[in-house]
Design a protein around this motif. Structure first.
Motif, mmCIF file in Angstrom:
data_model
loop_
_atom_site.group_PDB
_atom_site.id
_atom_site.type_symbol
_atom_site.label_atom_id
_atom_site.label_comp_id
_atom_site.label_asym_id
_atom_site.label_seq_id
_atom_site.Cartn_x
_atom_site.Cartn_y
_atom_site.Cartn_z
ATOM 1 N N ARG A 58 -74.467 130.083 -20.728
ATOM 2 C CA ARG A 58 -73.266 129.801 -19.924
ATOM 3 C C ARG A 58 -72.232 130.913 -19.874
ATOM 4 O O ARG A 58 -71.134 130.744 -19.384
ATOM 5 N N GLU A 59 -72.517 132.078 -20.431
ATOM 6 C CA GLU A 59 -71.593 133.206 -20.235
ATOM 7 C C GLU A 59 -72.369 134.510 -20.150
ATOM 8 O O GLU A 59 -73.538 134.573 -20.531
ATOM 9 N N ASP A 60 -71.720 135.552 -19.638
ATOM 10 C CA ASP A 60 -72.403 136.845 -19.546
ATOM 11 C C ASP A 60 -72.477 137.491 -20.927
ATOM 12 O O ASP A 60 -71.521 137.434 -21.693
ATOM 13 N N LYS A 61 -73.620 138.095 -21.222
ATOM 14 C CA LYS A 61 -73.780 138.796 -22.505
ATOM 15 C C LYS A 61 -74.146 140.247 -22.201
ATOM 16 O O LYS A 61 -74.980 140.496 -21.321
ATOM 17 N N LEU A 62 -73.522 141.169 -22.923
ATOM 18 C CA LEU A 62 -73.815 142.593 -22.683
ATOM 19 C C LEU A 62 -74.143 143.272 -24.011
ATOM 20 O O LEU A 62 -73.365 143.195 -24.962
ATOM 21 N N VAL A 63 -75.302 143.908 -24.063
ATOM 22 C CA VAL A 63 -75.663 144.689 -25.254
ATOM 23 C C VAL A 63 -75.876 146.120 -24.795
ATOM 24 O O VAL A 63 -76.655 146.383 -23.868
ATOM 25 N N VAL A 64 -75.137 147.050 -25.429
ATOM 26 C CA VAL A 64 -75.230 148.455 -25.013
ATOM 27 C C VAL A 64 -75.855 149.267 -26.140
ATOM 28 O O VAL A 64 -75.376 149.241 -27.275
ATOM 29 N N LEU A 65 -76.935 149.964 -25.829
ATOM 30 C CA LEU A 65 -77.670 150.738 -26.835
ATOM 31 C C LEU A 65 -77.608 152.224 -26.504
ATOM 32 O O LEU A 65 -77.626 152.599 -25.325
ATOM 33 N N ASP A 66 -77.586 153.016 -27.560
ATOM 34 C CA ASP A 66 -77.537 154.466 -27.381
ATOM 35 C C ASP A 66 -78.942 154.969 -27.037
ATOM 36 O O ASP A 66 -79.880 154.765 -27.807
ATOM 37 N N ILE A 67 -79.080 155.595 -25.876
ATOM 38 C CA ILE A 67 -80.422 156.023 -25.448
ATOM 39 C C ILE A 67 -80.763 157.411 -25.992
ATOM 40 O O ILE A 67 -81.915 157.811 -26.060
ATOM 41 N N VAL A 68 -79.730 158.147 -26.428
ATOM 42 C CA VAL A 68 -79.957 159.540 -26.820
ATOM 43 C C VAL A 68 -80.844 159.613 -28.056
ATOM 44 O O VAL A 68 -81.798 160.381 -28.120
ATOM 45 N N SER A 69 -80.557 158.754 -29.027
ATOM 46 C CA SER A 69 -81.359 158.815 -30.258
ATOM 47 C C SER A 69 -82.685 158.072 -30.118
ATOM 48 O O SER A 69 -83.578 158.243 -30.927
ATOM 49 N N LEU A 70 -82.810 157.271 -29.085
ATOM 50 C CA LEU A 70 -83.991 156.400 -28.976
ATOM 51 C C LEU A 70 -85.325 157.138 -28.806
ATOM 52 O O LEU A 70 -86.264 156.882 -29.558
ATOM 53 N N PRO A 71 -85.436 158.094 -27.871
ATOM 54 C CA PRO A 71 -86.753 158.719 -27.702
ATOM 55 C C PRO A 71 -87.229 159.457 -28.948
ATOM 56 O O PRO A 71 -88.369 159.282 -29.379
ATOM 57 N N SER A 133 -72.691 145.623 -30.453
ATOM 58 C CA SER A 133 -72.911 144.550 -29.472
ATOM 59 C C SER A 133 -74.199 143.776 -29.783
ATOM 60 O O SER A 133 -74.320 142.598 -29.457
ATOM 61 N N TYR A 134 -75.154 144.419 -30.445
ATOM 62 C CA TYR A 134 -76.383 143.727 -30.858
ATOM 63 C C TYR A 134 -76.093 142.871 -32.089
ATOM 64 O O TYR A 134 -76.497 141.711 -32.171
ATOM 65 N N LEU A 135 -75.351 143.473 -33.035
ATOM 66 C CA LEU A 135 -75.047 142.758 -34.283
ATOM 67 C C LEU A 135 -74.326 141.448 -34.036
ATOM 68 O O LEU A 135 -74.578 140.442 -34.697
ATOM 69 N N SER A 136 -73.431 141.462 -33.031
ATOM 70 C CA SER A 136 -72.627 140.256 -32.805
ATOM 71 C C SER A 136 -73.304 139.260 -31.855
ATOM 72 O O SER A 136 -72.739 138.214 -31.558
ATOM 73 N N ALA A 137 -74.506 139.595 -31.386
ATOM 74 C CA ALA A 137 -75.166 138.711 -30.404
ATOM 75 C C ALA A 137 -75.838 137.520 -31.092
ATOM 76 O O ALA A 137 -76.151 137.570 -32.282
ATOM 77 N N THR A 138 -76.089 136.445 -30.304
ATOM 78 C CA THR A 138 -76.794 135.274 -30.848
ATOM 79 C C THR A 138 -78.276 135.624 -31.051
ATOM 80 O O THR A 138 -78.776 136.612 -30.490
ATOM 81 N N GLN A 139 -78.974 134.763 -31.787
ATOM 82 C CA GLN A 139 -80.388 135.002 -32.066
ATOM 83 C C GLN A 139 -81.213 135.097 -30.774
ATOM 84 O O GLN A 139 -82.105 135.940 -30.652
ATOM 85 N N ALA A 140 -80.870 134.235 -29.794
ATOM 86 C CA ALA A 140 -81.636 134.214 -28.537
ATOM 87 C C ALA A 140 -81.452 135.522 -27.763
ATOM 88 O O ALA A 140 -82.413 136.063 -27.199
ATOM 89 N N VAL A 141 -80.228 136.059 -27.781
ATOM 90 C CA VAL A 141 -79.968 137.331 -27.087
ATOM 91 C C VAL A 141 -80.683 138.456 -27.825
ATOM 92 O O VAL A 141 -81.335 139.324 -27.222
ATOM 93 N N ARG A 142 -80.583 138.431 -29.150
ATOM 94 C CA ARG A 142 -81.254 139.474 -29.953
ATOM 95 C C ARG A 142 -82.753 139.507 -29.661
ATOM 96 O O ARG A 142 -83.350 140.571 -29.528
#
Ligand SMILES: Nc1ncnc2c1ncn2[C@@H]1O[C@H](COP(=O)(O)OP(=O)(O)O)[C@@H](O)[C@H]1O
Ligand SMILES: C[C@@](O)(CCOP(=O)(O)O)CC(=O)O
Length: 421
Positions: A58-71, A133-142
């Motif tokens: 019932r609300e918008d969820k936004l998770v922002v991840l750093d792409i620079v370290s990912l590859p 933003s990931y840490l504070s997300a619900t289990q379903a969003v994670r």
């Protein structure tokens, strides 16, 4: 220049007969519905993967991840793990490769060991947990974000080594209530896999529409099954199959058969009890009961099998509409009682079904994993619009304000709506 963008959708589903019993190799019958989940992937220059789940819980969820370290992080991870050369494209049969075995076995290991410390998935979790933003997300969003990242790494980074991606905006919009028995997780899995495969250039929109029942959809379905395993543990594979292929399906042990039924006979209302539940939990609850009392649960599963078989026979015969409708109502009612006997009912589902019966709608049952979620009510052949409206108004005006809507069965499977490269 237009930015690279891909939009894909997949339908939700209703199970008419055979939820839970299908996990034990019994026959089930399901149909795609006219509610869909859409995923859009768009390149950006922001150095992030921004995952926006619109209206999620019932609300918008936004998770922002750093792409620079990912590859670099993920390449190191994969190099340590892999000795095999692996490519998404399977040139031998014109489809796509099977999901690499490391992917499926790691999902299983991770699940069975409750997050094994040595598992590469643990490393991904650590990477994800370094983002607030990931840490504070619900289990379903994670779970959704975790799955996205694994699939992103496997399809885009590992197979292509695309270190030059500058950023990605991911938006998920869904008309399917989450965790309510209408197959939201399978729609998400199918749309996710397809969007990444289109984005990576491994499939094209034209290919998919031309190859409706072909190798490509079979491949997408195999990949989506692995995703469902991640979200659920031990899925039967039926939900991802219906989200991929659409239409009406009977399904047993990984084998599907399509069939046609007149949609003016198969008219249903979906009523959401509003009680959240997790498919994974409900499936494991049934398994526990089965292991504890096999002599009691086995015959129930066999009855459910017979109900689904009887339905396919009735659907294939040329019964007049009102007789078919009466048979269908009886089969639904019986299937619902059997699901209750297996312990997956809920008092609010009983409330919904008893309201339906007060209005003379005899064919009603829970759909999906149960324990809450949705019920379906058959609009018996010949019932007037006014009669249906009265039922809907009553359901809506109870203290629980049940959300209800009529569904159209037999919708299209996975679809690509937009592709620019
Ligand atoms: N709109 C969505 N966006 C992202 N993830 C989703 C969405 N809908 C469902 N999911 C994923 O699927 C999970 C729900 O799965 P499940 O409990 O099986 O419910 P359902 O019966 O609806 O399939 C969510 O926890 C989430 O991880
Ligand atoms: C209970 C089950 O038969 C269906 C679950 O459907 P849903 O996730 O509640 O939409 C599980 C399965 O088929 O994997």
């Amino acid at each position: 220049m237009e930015r690279k963008r891909v939009v894909v959708s997949a339908p939700g589903k209703v199970i008419l007969f055979g939820e839970h019993s299908v996990v034990y190799g019994k026959l089930a019958v399901a149909a795609a519905i006219d509610k869909r989940l859409f995923i859009s992937l768009e390149e950006n220059n922001e150095g992030t993967i921004a995952i926006k789940l619109e209206g999620f819980e019932r609300e918008d969820k936004l998770v922002v991840l750093d792409i620079v370290s990912l590859p670099s992080f993920s390449k190191k991870l994969f190099e340590n793990l892999l000795e095999i050369e692996w490519n998404v494209k399977d040139t031998t049969n014109g489809g796509l490769s099977k999901p690499p075995c490391f992917l499926s076995s790691s999902f299983q290991d991770f699940l069975s060991q409750g997050g094994n410390k040595d598992s590469w998935m643990k490393n991904i979790e650590e990477y994800l947990e370094s983002h607030s933003s990931y840490l504070s997300a619900t289990q379903a969003v994670r779970a959704a974000v975790f799955l996205f990242v694994i699939c992103y790494l496997t399809i885009l980074v590992y197979s292509k080594e695309t270190e030059n991606t500058k950023g990605l905006s991911v938006t998920v919009q869904s008309q399917i209530p989450v965790g309510a028995g209408l197959g939201s997780s399978a729609s998400f899995s199918v749309a996710l896999i397809t969007s990444l495969l289109v984005f990576s250039g491994d499939i094209h929109s034209q290919q998919l529409s031309e190859d409706i029942s072909g190798a490509l959809k079979e491949s997408i379905n195999r990949w989506a099954f692995v995703c469902e395993t991640f979200l659920h543990g031990t899925p039967s594979g039926m939900d991802n199959t219906i989200a991929t292929f659409g239409g009406f399906l009977s399904y047993r042990n990984g084998k599907k058969e399509t069939f046609q039924v007149h949609s003016d006979i198969l008219r249903f209302i979906v009523v959401d009890s509003g009680v959240p539940r997790s498919t994974q939990k409900m499936v494991s609850q049934v398994r526990q009961r089965y292991q504890q009392f096999p002599q009691i649960i086995s015959p129930i599963l066999t009855c459910m099998d017979e109900i689904a078989i009887q339905f396919t026979h009735s659907a294939a015969s040329s019964l007049v509409s009102d007789i078919f409708s009466q048979q269908l109502a009886m089969l639904m009612k019986t299937n619902h009682h059997l699901l209750n006997a297996m312990g997956v009912g809920h008092p609010l589902l009983e409330d919904i079904i008893s309201i339906a019966q007060q209005f003379g709608f005899e064919g009603a049952k829970l759909t999906g994993a149960g324990g809450g979620g949705c019920a379906i009510i058959l609009i018996d052949y010949g019932k007037s619009i006014e009669h249906v409206d009265k039922l809907l108004n009553t359901l809506h005006s109870t203290p629980h304000s049940y959300r209800c809507f009529e569904i159209v069965l037999g919708g299209t499977g996975v679809q690509i709506h937009h592709q620019t490269s």
